[in-house]
Design a protein around this motif. Structure first.
Motif, PDB file in Angstrom:
ATOM      1  N   LYS A 697     -40.730 -14.185  89.355  1.00 27.22           N
ATOM      2  CA  LYS A 697     -39.676 -13.354  89.920  1.00 27.22           C
ATOM      3  C   LYS A 697     -40.030 -11.888  89.685  1.00 27.22           C
ATOM      4  CE  LYS A 697     -34.661 -12.702  89.927  1.00 27.22           C
ATOM      5  NZ  LYS A 697     -33.375 -13.154  89.366  1.00 27.22           N
ATOM      6  N   PRO A 698     -40.101 -11.074  90.744  1.00 30.09           N
ATOM      7  CA  PRO A 698     -40.459  -9.657  90.555  1.00 30.09           C
ATOM      8  C   PRO A 698     -39.457  -8.961  89.648  1.00 30.09           C
ATOM      9  CG  PRO A 698     -40.496 -10.270  92.883  1.00 30.09           C
ATOM     10  CD  PRO A 698     -39.853 -11.409  92.156  1.00 30.09           C
ATOM     11  N   LYS A 699     -39.970  -8.097  88.782  1.00 33.23           N
ATOM     12  CA  LYS A 699     -39.079  -7.336  87.920  1.00 33.23           C
ATOM     13  C   LYS A 699     -38.272  -6.348  88.751  1.00 33.23           C
ATOM     14  CE  LYS A 699     -41.244  -7.334  83.368  1.00 33.23           C
ATOM     15  NZ  LYS A 699     -41.740  -6.458  82.275  1.00 33.23           N
ATOM     16  N   PRO A 700     -36.999  -6.163  88.423  1.00 33.73           N
ATOM     17  CA  PRO A 700     -36.225  -5.143  89.140  1.00 33.73           C
ATOM     18  C   PRO A 700     -36.750  -3.756  88.800  1.00 33.73           C
ATOM     19  CG  PRO A 700     -34.986  -6.030  87.275  1.00 33.73           C
ATOM     20  CD  PRO A 700     -36.211  -6.871  87.407  1.00 33.73           C
ATOM     21  N   VAL A 701     -36.664  -2.860  89.746  1.00 34.35           N
ATOM     22  CA  VAL A 701     -37.116  -1.493  89.510  1.00 34.35           C
ATOM     23  C   VAL A 701     -35.906  -0.580  89.402  1.00 34.35           C
ATOM     24  CG1 VAL A 701     -39.332  -1.809  90.641  1.00 34.35           C
ATOM     25  CG2 VAL A 701     -37.372  -1.023  91.981  1.00 34.35           C
ATOM     26  N   THR A 702     -36.068   0.491  88.655  1.00 32.37           N
ATOM     27  CA  THR A 702     -35.003   1.466  88.443  1.00 32.37           C
ATOM     28  C   THR A 702     -35.480   2.826  88.939  1.00 32.37           C
ATOM     29  OG1 THR A 702     -34.278   0.267  86.477  1.00 32.37           O
ATOM     30  CG2 THR A 702     -33.496   2.545  86.733  1.00 32.37           C
ATOM     31  N   ARG A 703     -34.637   3.504  89.673  1.00 29.43           N
ATOM     32  CA  ARG A 703     -34.940   4.880  90.065  1.00 29.43           C
ATOM     33  C   ARG A 703     -34.379   5.810  88.994  1.00 29.43           C
ATOM     34  NH1 ARG A 703     -31.922   8.604  93.763  1.00 29.43           N
ATOM     35  NH2 ARG A 703     -33.289  10.393  94.069  1.00 29.43           N
ATOM     36  N   VAL A 704     -35.269   6.505  88.339  1.00 33.40           N
ATOM     37  CA  VAL A 704     -34.890   7.469  87.306  1.00 33.40           C
ATOM     38  C   VAL A 704     -34.920   8.846  87.946  1.00 33.40           C
ATOM     39  CG1 VAL A 704     -35.449   8.385  85.035  1.00 33.40           C
ATOM     40  CG2 VAL A 704     -35.914   5.977  85.549  1.00 33.40           C
ATOM     41  N   HIS A 705     -33.803   9.555  87.893  1.00 30.04           N
ATOM     42  CA  HIS A 705     -33.719  10.814  88.632  1.00 30.04           C
ATOM     43  C   HIS A 705     -32.729  11.766  87.976  1.00 30.04           C
ATOM     44  CE1 HIS A 705     -30.390   8.339  90.049  1.00 30.04           C
ATOM     45  NE2 HIS A 705     -29.792   9.441  90.450  1.00 30.04           N
ATOM     46  N   ALA A 706     -32.883  13.035  88.331  1.00 32.95           N
ATOM     47  CA  ALA A 706     -31.920  14.036  87.896  1.00 32.95           C
ATOM     48  C   ALA A 706     -30.642  13.884  88.722  1.00 32.95           C
ATOM     49  CB  ALA A 706     -32.502  15.432  88.062  1.00 32.95           C
ATOM     50  N   ILE A 707     -29.497  13.943  88.057  1.00 31.06           N
ATOM     51  CA  ILE A 707     -28.202  13.780  88.719  1.00 31.06           C
ATOM     52  C   ILE A 707     -27.628  15.157  89.037  1.00 31.06           C
ATOM     53  CG2 ILE A 707     -25.858  12.875  88.457  1.00 31.06           C
ATOM     54  CD1 ILE A 707     -27.016  10.741  86.587  1.00 31.06           C
ATOM     55  N   LYS A 708     -27.421  15.401  90.327  1.00 33.44           N
ATOM     56  CA  LYS A 708     -26.977  16.733  90.762  1.00 33.44           C
ATOM     57  C   LYS A 708     -25.697  17.164  90.076  1.00 33.44           C
ATOM     58  CE  LYS A 708     -29.098  16.579  95.366  1.00 33.44           C
ATOM     59  NZ  LYS A 708     -28.852  16.610  96.835  1.00 33.44           N
ATOM     60  N   GLU A 709     -24.786  16.217  89.875  1.00 31.38           N
ATOM     61  CA  GLU A 709     -23.492  16.564  89.285  1.00 31.38           C
ATOM     62  C   GLU A 709     -23.622  16.995  87.818  1.00 31.38           C
ATOM     63  OE1 GLU A 709     -23.081  14.325  92.862  1.00 31.38           O
ATOM     64  OE2 GLU A 709     -24.175  13.841  91.021  1.00 31.38           O
ATOM     65  N   ARG A 710     -24.789  16.773  87.238  1.00 25.15           N
ATOM     66  CA  ARG A 710     -25.004  17.170  85.834  1.00 25.15           C
ATOM     67  C   ARG A 710     -25.938  18.381  85.739  1.00 25.15           C
ATOM     68  NH1 ARG A 710     -26.410  11.399  82.885  1.00 25.15           N
ATOM     69  NH2 ARG A 710     -24.692  10.146  83.747  1.00 25.15           N
ATOM     70  N   ALA A 711     -25.946  19.207  86.758  1.00 31.04           N
ATOM     71  CA  ALA A 711     -26.866  20.344  86.806  1.00 31.04           C
ATOM     72  C   ALA A 711     -26.705  21.272  85.608  1.00 31.04           C
ATOM     73  CB  ALA A 711     -26.677  21.114  88.106  1.00 31.04           C
ATOM     74  N   SER A 712     -25.509  21.320  85.015  1.00 32.38           N
ATOM     75  CA  SER A 712     -25.290  22.200  83.853  1.00 32.38           C
ATOM     76  C   SER A 712     -26.078  21.744  82.636  1.00 32.38           C
ATOM     77  CB  SER A 712     -23.797  22.233  83.511  1.00 32.38           C
ATOM     78  OG  SER A 712     -23.332  20.938  83.172  1.00 32.38           O
ATOM     79  N   LEU A 713     -26.580  20.507  82.670  1.00 33.20           N
ATOM     80  CA  LEU A 713     -27.348  19.962  81.540  1.00 33.20           C
ATOM     81  C   LEU A 713     -28.850  20.134  81.735  1.00 33.20           C
ATOM     82  CD1 LEU A 713     -25.344  16.640  81.062  1.00 33.20           C
ATOM     83  CD2 LEU A 713     -25.033  18.816  79.870  1.00 33.20           C
TER      84      LEU A 713
END
Length: 1019
Positions: A697-713
């Motif tokens: 069974k293929p491993k699930p993949v995760t998209r790791v990304h910057a979250i626009k709503e957290r731009a202050s961080l």
């Protein structure tokens, strides 16, 4: 092919009954890691047959080869041994490989002879810890070959001849063009190689003006399918490979965005009508002129339409995908002799496509002021096709790298194809299902008119039995996937000769009806013979989602409208897909005018992809051959119902089923597990002992990304490329600490005591006694000399000789105060070059620590600032979603490479003084440091913004390290004494500090103590 045959091997009839001999190839086909140069290979005899015995050490030489485990019936020779099967070594490729191997092993990047940008990319591809798919060795080698031929070989007298030989081959076959071809097995990842080539050319072109580089690219494909798939090469696409697959370090992404890329299929080079005129109007305009009215495009018009903004550049790179379609017909060439029938038709089609393709490139070369810089060809089969004037299957003489199908199999990069090797029909010496067409071709219709006289029940018995047998094996595979929880079904492909045959096969498999069922006028109905592939339920109603798809590959690739016959055969399925698209995407997503070939192309291109139109397709019946570039990795079975004249065509069709489903290494072996594709009706001369492979069974993949709503961080950081020391005086003082200590053991220099014994007599112990006799004054002199020449040069590069007495005094002090620790080795081991470099680096940093001057960080001149906002990649690694309330990380996830990262993330999210943090994954935050004289890059673990009570937050670099070696000490020393001090002195990036945790089990307590110390300092 059923499971009961698993105990037999293709060798079982090679010797007398009972004398079973098993070749290691069938027991263990995968020998090598996909991420390293091949270290072993299976021996093959002069005919390409796997030999009995163990694998051999070393890499197989490049040969013009298609491996051929023969049929176990007498007529093997008549079924195989096509012209492609010659076994001469490729002298050019093997010679280049030899030089490349030596070049690749050079320890110091400064010796590679390439630009700084190329050096950075090579280091990245070879050593970066990728979060998602890591480039295979074959991908890196292909690009390395092009780089070496461009940047290294022309500068050296011993290797310049390669360039001349390649140029001569091009002058004969491609006048005015310089082509370099990379031969890469289907499924080995040509798209990634294209992305790497684009990155190499673009970054260099942006950073320096040179005839060797351009940031403009024309990518040419054989059809619309590949054209659409290659959109991942456009930096503007959200899922572009440069970011999601980390093809370039983050600091180079702004450079990549300056690339100008046009992707087109070669059909766009066809000169089109500029004015559509009926015959009468055309005749009227011509009047009495003897010449007809010319309303077709000129070369300039065509290039303006097809190449767009590329015409603004003086030189352009061309990348040909599936490049075996592109060549100039050999002048006066007629190697194949006169052709007839289908062969003649195929040759004419090949010749027309090749002429159109190469004409387009040559027109672009003439149009640009400095022409086409280079043409990079990628293909699994870079051979001349039928009708080229060359012998069919003749290798392009400009092929410079080779990773063949057998190489790919031995590295586990592709599935292992299994073909019939015997059957129970004793009346014939041939294996019927190995080359099915020879036995049934004359019984099948050649035209639609012929098909109309037949029903699906009139198909030859041998074809029906082949379909049933292969389907029976598919049922078992379907059940295995289901038991493993794999939600996408395996895929069964039937490749047919023409539309007439495909319609009959499709209806026999999936069911059919005659008349109009909705109007109550259905005259005939059959649900289909293969239950899992039926498009009808048991009551005669159409399933809401078709399981079997009928496709005309050639028509949908050209972009032309579907012909009437094919449209009639597939119209019911087309209408169902229209409805499904409307259900999925809303009624506004599709209209009556929606292009039907585009709709079918969407279904075909999404076979096996969750949430897409083709998700649940189980069977594909294809007219012609399935399109190149169709990269579905769930194909498990292929049946050929067409003529296959060469192994070239066989490999192209079989290649549709060779893409792996799982790319996870087996933790016990460090290799991929074997996956199989079962093939009938295609005389592809490759076999394997049938085995049952457990689906993964293929491993699930995760998209790791910057979250626009957290731009202050957001955390911004400097990209440092080096350090500059400013000394107000030339008085040298050093402050040594624990990190100034250099420990040398036999692991660093090799054994220093070896016992030698004969069969009889006394033994003797050998040691490097000469190193033990070195006096401290000799050692300090050589150490000081190395330090002077490595670290104390003036602006013109001359050593500052007047400082030597002070440097020698400090070297002697370093020795006398016990900072050189030798364990089981003589003290003279310090004079080994790498140990001298390490000692000199430690003393130099101690001088920086004790001097009155200051250190300034030198920023990357192209991209001096990095940020968390650019993070965007995919990974199959375990991830922990950041989720504090309020949020404390700009990035969506922390990738868990080890057990302590989640603990540290929880600690950071829970501490009230932490303002923001980020795992340093694909951030591009790296610290340059010297280790044994070689410039390397250190990637710390975390970045943290901390409220320490100061006027602005404190930026903290965190590292978790258990046991520390000399390399770890060099990283810490450089970060603390050069990077932090240099960035703080430079200004503009806030305050920075560095801290190490040595024990992850008490990380929360250690971090709390660290914060208390900083808060105290801040106040």
């Amino acid at each position: 092919m059923d499971a009961t045959s698993c105990n037999r091997t293709p060798q079982s009839n090679r010797r007398s009954r009972g004398a079973l001999v098993v070749s290691s190839f069938y027991e263990r086909p995968i020998l090598n890691s996909p991420y390293r140069a091949p270290e072993f290979h299976h021996p093959l005899d002069k005919n390409g047959q796997p030999l009995d015995g163990e694998p051999r050490q070393g890499r197989r030489a490049s040969r013009f080869i298609v491996p051929v485990p023969a049929s176990r019936k007498k007529a093997a020779a008549s079924q195989a041994s096509l012209d492609l099967e010659t076994y001469n070594e490729n002298a050019l490729i093997n010679a280049i490989r030899g030089h490349l191997d030596v070049w690749r092993k050079l320890h110091n990047p400064a010796d590679w002879g390439v630009t700084a940008a190329t050096q950075r990319l090579l280091e990245h591809w070879r050593t970066h810890e990728f979060n998602g798919p890591k480039p295979f060795f074959c991908q890196v080698e292909a690009v390395e070959t092009i780089i070496w031929l461009t940047e290294v070989a022309p500068k050296r007298a011993a290797t310049k001849a390669f360039i001349n030989d390649i140029a001569a081959a091009n002058a004969e076959a491609n006048p005015a063009l310089f082509r370099l071809a990379m031969k890469m097995a289907t499924g080995s990842g040509k798209t990634t190689v294209m992305a790497m080539l684009i990155a190499w050319q673009t970054v260099n072109a942006v950073r320096r003006a040179s005839k060797d580089f351009s940031r403009a690219f024309l990518i040419i494909t054989p059809g619309i399918t590949i054209r659409d798939r290659l959109r991942v090469l456009l930096p503007s696409e959200a899922d572009n490979y440069y970011e999601t697959r980390e093809i370039v370090p983050p600091e180079m992404l702004p450079d990549i965005r300056r690339a100008e890329i046009v992707i087109t299929n070669y059909h766009s080079f066809q000169h089109r009508e500029t004015l559509a005129l009926p015959k009468v109007a055309r005749s009227f305009l011509q009047g009495n002129s003897p010449e007809p009215v010319d309303t077709t495009e000129t070369d300039a018009d065509m290039l303006k339409r097809a190449c767009e903004k590329l015409l603004n550049f003086d030189r352009v790179n061309v990348i040909n995908d599936e490049a075996h379609h592109c060549y100039r017909h050999k002048v006066d060439g007629d190697a194949e002799g006169p052709l007839t029938g289908d062969d003649k038709k195929e040759a004419a089609e090949n010749d027309e496509a090749a002429r159109l393709w190469i004409n387009g490139i040559e027109a672009l070369d003439r149009k640009l002021s400095k022409g086409v810089r280079a043409v990079y060809d990628l293909s699994a089969t870079p051979f001349f096709l039928k009708g080229s004037g060359y012998p069919e299957g003749f290798l392009f003489p400009w092929v410079v790298s080779d990773f063949s199908l057998i190489d790919a199999i031995e590295c586990g990069i592709v599935k292992l194809p299994r073909v019939p090797v015997t059957d129970n029909l004793v009346q014939t010496d041939s294996v019927i299902y190995r080359d099915l067409w020879k036995n049934i071709g004359k019984s099948l219709p050649k035209t639609a008119a012929g098909a109309n006289k037949l029903s699906p029940f009139d198909l030859p018995n041998q074809l029906l039995t082949a379909l049933t047998a292969l389907y029976s094996h598919y049922e078992g595979e379907f059940d295995r996937w289901k038991r493993e929880g794999i939600e996408i079904p395996p895929v069964f492909i039937v490749v047919c000769q023409n539309t007439a045959i495909s319609k009959l096969v499709f209806e026999w498999i999936a069911g059919f009806e005659r008349g109009d069922a909705e109007e109550g006028e259905r005259a005939a109905f059959h649900a289909g013979h293969l239950e899992l592939f039926r498009n009808y339920d048991e009551h005669g109603g159409r399933l809401p989602r078709p399981r079997t798809l009928l496709i005309d590959s050639r028509q949908i690739e050209s972009g032309d409208a579907l012909d009437k016959g094919f449209h009639e055969a597939a119209k019911a399925e087309i209408e169902q897909f229209r409805r499904e698209m409307a259900d999925r995407e809303g009624a506004g997503s599709i209209s009556g005018a929606t292009d039907e070939s585009a709709l079918l192309r969407e279904v075909m291109n999404t076979v096996g992809r969750p949430g897409r139109l083709g998700e649940q397709i189980r069977c594909v019946v294809s007219v012609s051959m399935l399109t190149e570039g169709w990269d579905t990795n769930t194909v498990t079975h292929i049946l050929g119902v067409r003529a296959f004249g060469t192994q070239l065509l066989c490999e192209q069709v079989v290649g549709r089923g060779l893409r792996r489903q799982s790319y996870e290494l087996n933790p016990q072996t460090g290799l991929f597990d074997v996956e199989y594709a079962d093939i009938m009706g295609i005389p592809f001369d490759f076999a394997s002992a049938p085995q049952v492979a457990k689906p993964t069974k293929p491993k699930p993949v995760t998209r790791v990304h910057a979250i626009k709503e957290r731009a202050s961080l957001e955390i911004a950081f400097p990209r440092v490329s080096g350090y500059r020391r400013e000394l107000p005086s030339e008085k040298l003082e050093a402050v040594f600490n624990d990190d100034s200590r250099l420990v040398i053991t036999p692991e660093d220099i090799g054994p220093t005591s070896v016992v030698m014994e004969g069969i009889v007599g006394a033994g003797v112990t050998i040691t490097p006694a000469v190193l033990e006799r070195l006096r401290p004054s000799e050692i300090s002199f050589n150490l000081a000399k190395h330090l002077l020449y490595a670290h104390f040069r003036d602006d013109e590069g001359f050593p500052k000789q007047h400082l030597f007495p002070q440097i020698q005094r400090l070297a002697r002090r370093w020795l006398d105060e016990g900072y050189l620790v030798t364990k089981g080795v003589p003290v003279g081991a310090i004079l080994y070059q790498d140990q001298l470099s390490r000692a000199a680096e430690k003393i130099d940093i101690a001088l920086t620590r004790g001097g009155e001057g200051r250190i300034l960080a030198v920023l990357d001149p192209y991209n001096p600032k990095g940020s968390t906002r650019h993070v965007n990649f995919i990974t199959s690694k375990t991830c922990w979603a950041t989720g504090a309330r309020p949020a404390k990380s700009h990035i969506s996830h922390v990738v868990l490479d080890s057990t302590w990262e989640e603990q540290l993330a929880l600690t950071l999210e829970g501490h009230p003084r932490v303002i923001a943090y980020a795992k340093n994954q694909a951030l591009g935050f790296e610290i340059p440091y010297l280790d044994a004289g070689v410039l390397r890059r250190y990637v710390p673990d975390f970045l943290v913004r901390l409220d320490d009570g100061g006027a602005e937050p404190l930026n903290l670099i965190l590292e978790v390290k258990g046991i520390r070696d000399e390399t770890d000490k060099a990283k810490a020393q450089t970060t603390r004494d050069l990077w932090v001090k240099g960035v703080n002195a430079l200004g503009g990036f806030g305050r920075w500090e560095f801290a190490e945790f040595r024990d992850w089990t008490v990380m929360e307590e250690d971090f709390a103590a660290l914060v208390r110390r900083f808060v105290g300092d801040g106040r």
